[in-house]
Every structure is written in structure tokens, then in C-alpha cells.
Write an enzyme that holds these catalytic residues in place. Structure first.
Site, short mmCIF file in Angstrom:
data_model
loop_
_atom_site.label_atom_id
_atom_site.label_comp_id
_atom_site.label_asym_id
_atom_site.label_seq_id
_atom_site.Cartn_x
_atom_site.Cartn_y
_atom_site.Cartn_z
N ASP A 63 0.86 -1.19 0.00
CA ASP A 63 0.00 0.00 0.00
C ASP A 63 0.89 1.23 0.00
O ASP A 63 2.10 1.13 0.21
CB ASP A 63 -1.02 -0.02 1.16
CG ASP A 63 -0.39 0.15 2.53
OD1 ASP A 63 0.80 -0.18 2.70
OD2 ASP A 63 -1.09 0.62 3.45
N TYR A 65 3.02 4.72 0.67
CA TYR A 65 3.69 5.33 1.83
C TYR A 65 2.67 6.17 2.59
O TYR A 65 1.83 6.83 1.97
CB TYR A 65 4.84 6.23 1.36
CG TYR A 65 5.97 5.52 0.67
CD1 TYR A 65 6.68 4.49 1.30
CD2 TYR A 65 6.37 5.91 -0.61
CE1 TYR A 65 7.76 3.87 0.67
CE2 TYR A 65 7.45 5.28 -1.25
CZ TYR A 65 8.13 4.26 -0.61
OH TYR A 65 9.19 3.65 -1.23
N PHE A 76 6.68 2.27 -4.41
CA PHE A 76 8.08 2.46 -4.04
C PHE A 76 8.65 3.84 -4.38
O PHE A 76 9.72 4.19 -3.90
CB PHE A 76 8.99 1.37 -4.65
CG PHE A 76 8.70 -0.01 -4.14
CD1 PHE A 76 9.15 -0.41 -2.89
CD2 PHE A 76 7.98 -0.91 -4.90
CE1 PHE A 76 8.87 -1.68 -2.40
CE2 PHE A 76 7.70 -2.19 -4.42
CZ PHE A 76 8.15 -2.57 -3.16
N HIS A 186 10.96 -9.11 0.53
CA HIS A 186 10.73 -7.68 0.36
C HIS A 186 12.03 -6.90 0.59
O HIS A 186 12.86 -7.31 1.41
CB HIS A 186 9.66 -7.23 1.38
CG HIS A 186 9.06 -5.90 1.06
ND1 HIS A 186 9.64 -4.71 1.47
CD2 HIS A 186 7.96 -5.55 0.36
CE1 HIS A 186 8.90 -3.71 1.05
NE2 HIS A 186 7.87 -4.19 0.37
#
Length: 224
Positions: A63, A65, A76, A186
Site C-alpha cells: 500500500d 507510503y 516504491f 521484500h
């Protein structure tokens, strides 16, 4: 901002479904009563910058930031006005340096990737300020699953970069033998050392694209 490119038929199909009306009302109420990221006119940035016909790579985040001046509709990525590069993106840059020889830039704005056909998608497209995953389970997942299914249906080769277990839950949907699935942990500081560093996803992606006659991605984000 309305979607006007070749994502429109996919999105219009979803808009007709009961869940989307509930999602729309929920998101509208959240923007009206609290602070939500990204800004409402940037929710669909990924689709504006990367038309379906141009998708060569799909990078799937979770989801947006949830801090001020970070989320702008690309997973990202942060705007050029954000001087602090988020930790996960710092780790992505480190792997790019080791894998492809890219220098580490002074910003986290990934629009250059999006304009080359890298769909920078989150599974949930909005978030309440300061509260990660706060818009989880309200319908965005069904919407973005439809996006992933539209990419899966493409005949042209596509590379999926699935980092972390939430992204990898989508693997059963990826049934197209023409496509390449790359998966690892991740890039967050909590897990990057358990396999993200050294995964060489970026060079593997480009080798796959080149072997199918497609232009590789220029991963170098320039300094501003």
C-alpha cells in the site's frame, strides 16, 4: 484524474460491480474527513504513465507510503521534492548498483521506469496518514486483481517482480506461460538481507526482455 488510455475498458468493467461503489464511497468519505495519501488526483498515476499495451514489467507493492509528501501513485516511488529516500527504495538502489552498475541517485522519483513500461502497482491504492494498511480490505484488492489479470492476459512477454509474501499471493493468478515470474523477499530493512540483496532481478528482467526482442529497461534513475 480520470483514466483515458487503454486501461479504461478494464476499469469501467470494475466500476459496474457492487464492491466498487462501496470502495468509491469509502475512499470519498476518507478524503473528506481525514488525511489520505496519495493526493486524490494521483491515485491512478501508475495507469496514466504506463498504458496496458506498454506494460513489460509489473512491480507489485503493498500500500502507499503513509507519511507526508511520499506517496504519489507509483509503488516504491516518492516525488523529487522528497529529499529522504525511503529505506526499501534505498535497498532497491543498492541491489541495482550491485546487479547493473547503476549509481545511487539523490532522489526516489521512479517515473522514468513507469514511462518505459514498468507498472508500479500497489495492491491497495490509498492509505490514511500515519496508518499503514488502513485501507486494506475495502475493495482495492479486488480492483488491483483485475489489473493484474489484464496484464496476465497480454500475449507479449511480461516480467513480474514479486517481493515479499503479500505480493507472492498473486502467483496463482499468473497463468500465462509467455511471462516470467521473479520472486524474493521484500526490500525492506527487515528482510532485504534474507535474499533481496543478490537476487539480480533487474538483470534477469532485462535478459528476458532482450531474448524476446523487447527493449530492456534503463534502470538508472538520474540525479536531479
Amino acid at each position: 484524474m480520470q483514466i483515458t488510455n487503454d486501461w479504461l475498458p478494464v476499469v469501467q468493467e470494475e466500476c459496474k460491480k457492487p464492491y466498487y461503489r462501496e470502495l468509491f464511497n469509502f475512499v470519498k468519505e476518507e478524503y473528506a474527513t481525514t488525511v489520505v495519501y496519495p493526493p486524490s488526483d494521483e491515485i491512478f498515476t501508475a495507469f496514466h504513465l504506463t498504458p496496458l499495451s506498454k506494460v513489460k514489467v509489473l512491480v507489485l507493492g503493498q500500500d502507499p507510503y503513509h507519511e507526508f509528501n511520499q506517496a504519489h501513485g507509483l509503488s516504491f516511488s516518492v516525488p523529487t521534492t522528497q529529499e529522504k529516500i525511503p529505506p526499501s527504495l534505498q535497498n532497491i538502489y543498492k541491489e541495482l548498483k550491485d546487479d547493473c552498475g547503476c549509481y545511487i541517485p539523490n532522489n526516489g522519483y521512479l517515473e522514468k521506469w513507469a514511462s518505459q513500461g514498468v507498472l508500479m502497482l500497489n495492491t491497495v491504492l490509498t492509505v490514511r496518514a500515519g496508518a499503514a494498511n488502513s485501507h486494506k480490505g475495502h475493495g482495492w484488492e479486488q480492483f488491483t486483481d483485475a489489473i493484474i489479470q489484464a496484464v496476465n492476459a497480454k500475449e507479449e512477454p511480461v516480467v513480474y517482480m514479486l517481493w515479499g509474501s503479500p505480493a507472492q499471493t498473486k502467483i496463482p493468478m499468473l497463468t500465462n506461460p509467455n511471462h516470467l515470474i521473479l520472486k524474493t523477499v521484500h526490500p525492506s530493512p527487515l528482510s532485504a538481507y534474507r535474499g533481496f540483496f543478490g537476487c539480480k532481478h533487474f538483470s534477469q528482467c532485462n535478459e528476458f526482455l532482450a531474448s524476446h526482442g523487447l527493449e530492456p529497461i534503463d534502470w538508472q534513475i538520474e540525479n536531479v
